[in-house]
Each structure stands twice: as C-alpha cells, then as structure tokens.
Enzyme design. Sequence first.
Site, mmCIF file in Angstrom:
data_model
loop_
_atom_site.group_PDB
_atom_site.id
_atom_site.type_symbol
_atom_site.label_atom_id
_atom_site.label_comp_id
_atom_site.label_asym_id
_atom_site.label_seq_id
_atom_site.Cartn_x
_atom_site.Cartn_y
_atom_site.Cartn_z
ATOM 1 N N LYS A 93 0.836 -1.202 0.000
ATOM 2 C CA LYS A 93 0.000 0.000 0.000
ATOM 3 C C LYS A 93 0.880 1.266 0.000
ATOM 4 O O LYS A 93 2.099 1.170 0.020
ATOM 5 C CB LYS A 93 -0.958 -0.036 1.193
HETATM 6 C C1 LIG Z 1 -5.450 -4.339 0.679
HETATM 7 C C2 LIG Z 1 -6.908 -4.145 0.696
HETATM 8 C C3 LIG Z 1 -7.702 -4.594 1.756
HETATM 9 C C4 LIG Z 1 -7.172 -5.460 2.864
HETATM 10 O O1 LIG Z 1 -6.161 -4.855 3.572
HETATM 11 P P1 LIG Z 1 -5.374 -5.707 4.684
HETATM 12 O O2 LIG Z 1 -4.684 -4.639 5.483
HETATM 13 O O3 LIG Z 1 -4.407 -6.585 3.957
HETATM 14 O O4 LIG Z 1 -6.361 -6.458 5.477
HETATM 15 C C5 LIG Z 1 -9.049 -4.299 1.746
HETATM 16 N N1 LIG Z 1 -9.614 -3.616 0.733
HETATM 17 C C6 LIG Z 1 -8.886 -3.174 -0.311
HETATM 18 C C7 LIG Z 1 -9.565 -2.396 -1.392
HETATM 19 C C8 LIG Z 1 -7.522 -3.452 -0.376
HETATM 20 O O5 LIG Z 1 -6.807 -3.060 -1.440
#
Ligand SMILES: *Cc1c(COP(=O)(O)O)cnc(C)c1O
Length: 378
Positions: free
Chosen positions: A177
């Site tokens: 992210k």
């Molecule tokens: C990465 C992501 C998640 C999940 O995030 P985590 O921190 O890995 O649980 C949820 N929704 C979207 C749109 C994502 O890209």
Amino acid sequence: MLLVSAPIVGSEEKAVLAEVIDSGWLTMGDRVRAFEEAFATMHGAEDAVAVSSCTAALHLILQALGLGRGDEVLVPSLTFVATANAVCYVGATPVFVDIESMDVPLMSLTEAEARCTSRTKAVILVHFAGYLPDREAWRAFARRRGLLLIEDAAHAPGLKEAGTFGDAAAFSFYGNKNMTTAEGGAVLARDRTVRETIRRARAHGMTTTTHQRLDSRTPQYDVTMLGFNYRMDELRAAIGLVQLKQLQSWNGIRLALTSSYRRLIAQDCPSVQVPFSGYHLSTYHIMPVLLPAFVNRQNAIDYLRAAGVQTTIHYPPVHLLSLYRQLYPNLHLPRTEIFAERELTLPLHPRISTSMVEAIAARLAEVVREEANRGVAA
Ligand SMILES: *Cc1c(COP(=O)(O)O)cnc(C)c1O
C-alpha cells in the site's frame, strides 16, 4: 524486475525497531497511541484506532455500526475480496454493484439505487486505485435512503478528504500500500461512541489494556462485549510513525509518475485507455490501464515480463471468485467484467523514476503495435 509496488523501508525503520526492542515493551502501548494521533491529524479527523489490518478495521466497523443477519450491504465487485468478506463476517449479505464506466471504475450510483431493497442498511465505497468518488452525491444518497456510508480507504492513506465523508473508514498499511507497517490498518469514525466501541472490540472487549494496568493500582478488568484480538503492536506503530512523515511526498511522486504515464500513453499508444481521465482527488495508489480489445492480455503480460516489467490485474471481480460464484451463480455485472478482462496494472511506486516510466510506456507501445500487426496478419 520492475515491481508493480514495493515497500519503502530502510535505516530509519531499522533504527526505530531496535528502539522498541530495547524499550522492553513490544505490544500495544505509547507508540500505537502516537501513531493513531498522527494518522488522525493527517486526515483532519478527531481520532483514529490502529488495528492489525484493514480487514480487521472493516470487520470492527461493521460490527460497531450494528450490521448483522438480514442486513444487505452494497459493495463493488471490483475490489479486493476482503471488502465483501467483512460483510459476511457479521452475517450480513453483500450486494454487488457494477462500476460506473470504463473511465470511472467506481461503484455506479445509479446501479446502487437500483439494488436497494428494504433490507439495505449500508454501502461500502472503495477508493479504487486511490481515486475518491463524488462525495456529496454519495452522502446525499446515503441520507435519502437512510444508509450508513462506509469507506474502504485501503488505497487512500494520506489524502485528507479520504476517510472523513462517511460514517467510518478503514485503511490498510499492508506491504504493497502507499505506506506500510508490514501488516496493519486503521479506523476513522465520525461518532465518538462508535470509535470507543471499536477501540474496545479491538482488544477482546476489555475495559482496560495490559499497558494501562501497568500504571494502575487495580489489576481488574471487565469484558463488556464480544471482542477480538485485532491490536496493532509497538513495532508496527514505530514503522508507521516513520512512514507517515514521508507519505505526502511519496503520494506527490505517485502523482507525477501517473501524469507521465498518461502523457506518454496518450502519445505513443492512444488505443490504451487510462481510466479516471477527469479525476484529481487521488493518492495514485496503482496505475491501471485498459488494453484495447485486439491485444491478447497474456501476450502483453509475457512481453512486459520478458522486458523486466511486472504487471498485475486489479481485480479479478469478487462475484466471479469460486466462493462467491457459489453464492451468486447467476450474477452478471457487465461493466465490471469487461473492465477486469482488459485491465493491466503497471508499476507505480516512489522508487520508480520518470525514465523508468518512459521505458515501461515504450515497451507497452511496442507490444500493442505487435498485437495490432498480428491481428492484421491473421
Ligand atoms: C489491501 C486491501 C484490503 C485489505 O487490507 P489488509 O490490510 O491486507 O487487510 C481491503 N480492501 C482493499 C480495497 C484493499 O486493497
């Protein structure tokens, strides 16, 4: 290999990890609290709750807002599976909604209206690729229908407008992210009571934390609700505090690289469509493009891979994944399906340079030209 995304961590993160280890306290404490305050400030929110992941954040939000069995929640299918899974965790039913268009691959408001029933209680908006939807239109829709408005802002940390126009928002700090704590997430919620419910539910529903009991004369605690272990720890919070300092400048680099991609693709391979042509409120989390119909996507992936460029697909539609296909065997979301068939995600992260973008765009133009010729030859 040029990766689609890469975490940016280095000596400063190593140093603060060593500090945490030397401090003798590893689990949720002062650093988690400091990280929450810094994250809330960045988004202009009153407060934040740090948790173990965005998935945990979504689960806690849905539970705290009282969603459960019999309730329907509108969700996009063009998202990561966690968005829909969280709805299932509380026993509610995800109702998948198509995207607006190839240019605006965000949930269609018209389609959302059409899918509302007397059981619809909430809508989860996903800021796909970091782009925010029309906030006023969605707030008006939620008000008119009496729905809770939840933001899956996994792609949008650092954008002040993200996470503050709905009732609550979930952020992700997973490794790919815009900023990372390895695993990690955060909740913003407008209502203080909801925030406090989430804060308690994150740690088993207990009235005090282990850290608070250190300084307290009474080792007693009570449990007032069904909670979870969705805590963040000091190691992650320490990394997060370092990352937060850089987030705005990283998002600025992402914007500049996205602009370069747009310009070069328009110039050298205009048959490739770049979504979000008119959108400016974004964290530029990923670089999605749509290949023209005459390009075989696997050929493009192979060509770019051979040239040292990794690409990925955002997303395989959730309603077509086996788990959900079984639950919704006849569901058809035409725009989502076409988008997902043509989509290719190009590398985008702050370690990429403008000249790398030029090279990637050139390779993309080559394979598009090759595919066009192959089509003519055939
Ligand atoms: C990465 C992501 C998640 C999940 O995030 P985590 O921190 O890995 O649980 C949820 N929704 C979207 C749109 C994502 O890209």
